[in-house]
Design a protein around this motif. Structure first.
Motif, short mmCIF file in Angstrom:
data_model
loop_
_atom_site.label_atom_id
_atom_site.label_comp_id
_atom_site.label_asym_id
_atom_site.label_seq_id
_atom_site.Cartn_x
_atom_site.Cartn_y
_atom_site.Cartn_z
N ARG A 190 0.82 -1.13 -0.05
CA ARG A 190 0.04 0.02 -0.06
C ARG A 190 1.01 1.30 0.11
O ARG A 190 0.44 2.22 -0.78
CB ARG A 190 -1.04 -0.13 1.13
N ILE A 191 1.88 1.38 0.54
CA ILE A 191 2.69 2.46 0.95
C ILE A 191 3.42 2.48 -0.38
O ILE A 191 3.65 3.82 -0.82
CB ILE A 191 3.90 2.21 1.98
N ILE A 192 4.04 1.61 -1.09
CA ILE A 192 4.45 1.53 -2.39
C ILE A 192 3.69 2.11 -3.46
O ILE A 192 4.07 3.03 -4.13
CB ILE A 192 5.22 0.43 -2.85
N ALA A 193 2.36 1.77 -3.42
CA ALA A 193 1.36 2.12 -4.28
C ALA A 193 1.18 3.55 -4.07
O ALA A 193 0.85 4.45 -5.09
CB ALA A 193 0.03 1.23 -4.34
N LEU A 194 1.27 4.10 -2.92
CA LEU A 194 0.73 5.43 -2.68
C LEU A 194 2.02 6.36 -3.29
O LEU A 194 1.94 7.54 -3.71
CB LEU A 194 0.77 5.86 -1.35
N LYS A 195 3.49 6.05 -2.87
CA LYS A 195 4.26 6.61 -3.23
C LYS A 195 4.69 6.85 -4.74
O LYS A 195 4.96 7.58 -5.14
CB LYS A 195 5.67 5.84 -2.51
N ALA A 196 4.29 5.57 -5.45
CA ALA A 196 4.32 5.52 -6.76
C ALA A 196 3.22 6.49 -7.45
O ALA A 196 3.44 7.43 -8.37
CB ALA A 196 3.90 4.20 -7.32
N ASP A 197 2.16 6.66 -6.81
CA ASP A 197 1.04 7.68 -7.21
C ASP A 197 1.61 9.26 -6.91
O ASP A 197 1.27 9.95 -8.06
CB ASP A 197 -0.33 7.48 -6.50
N GLU A 198 2.05 9.47 -6.00
CA GLU A 198 2.79 10.75 -5.49
C GLU A 198 3.71 11.25 -6.65
O GLU A 198 3.70 12.30 -6.92
CB GLU A 198 3.41 10.92 -4.31
N GLN A 199 4.37 10.00 -7.33
CA GLN A 199 5.53 10.53 -8.30
C GLN A 199 4.74 10.55 -9.57
O GLN A 199 5.44 10.55 -10.61
CB GLN A 199 6.54 9.35 -8.28
N GLY A 200 3.48 10.34 -9.82
CA GLY A 200 2.66 10.31 -10.89
C GLY A 200 2.51 9.07 -12.02
O GLY A 200 2.50 9.04 -13.19
N ALA A 201 3.20 8.20 -11.22
CA ALA A 201 3.25 6.71 -11.89
C ALA A 201 1.75 6.14 -12.20
O ALA A 201 0.89 6.37 -11.10
CB ALA A 201 3.98 5.66 -11.10
#
Length: 95
Positions: free
Chosen positions: A59-70
């Motif tokens: 979940r944390i990785i998915a959120l970090k990816a989303d924050e970076q526009g992925a």
């Protein structure tokens, strides 16, 4: 009783700030190695000392990816550190 409520509020605030509880849907999705062909690699996420279950880590990785526009991410390394439920993770992110 009041102390318990303050602790509960503090915990909820902490979880919201690290992204374990979210009010919006995450946009980045996990991709398997065979599905990233043709996707544009835009970066690498590397995180150490994530505490929680494997699902919490993802979940944390998915959120970090989303924050970076992925739009997509692929976890390439995920291992527990010396202590249980303490993780080291690397993920490639894609547009």
């Amino acid at each position: 009783m009041e102390l318990t409520m303050k602790r509960s509020l503090a915990l909820t605030t902490l979880l919201l700030s690290v992204g374990l509880i979210t009010t919006s849907a995450q946009s980045a999705d996990r991709a398997c190695a065979d599905r990233v062909t043709g996707l544009n690699e835009i970066g690498l996420i590397s995180v150490n000392n994530i505490f929680g279950s494997a699902q919490d880590v993802e979940r944390i990785i998915a959120l970090k990816a989303d924050e970076q526009g992925a739009s997509w991410y692929r976890i390439v390394q995920m291992q527990e550190n010396h202590n249980p439920d303490n993780w080291r993770v690397q993920a490639i992110i894609y547009a």
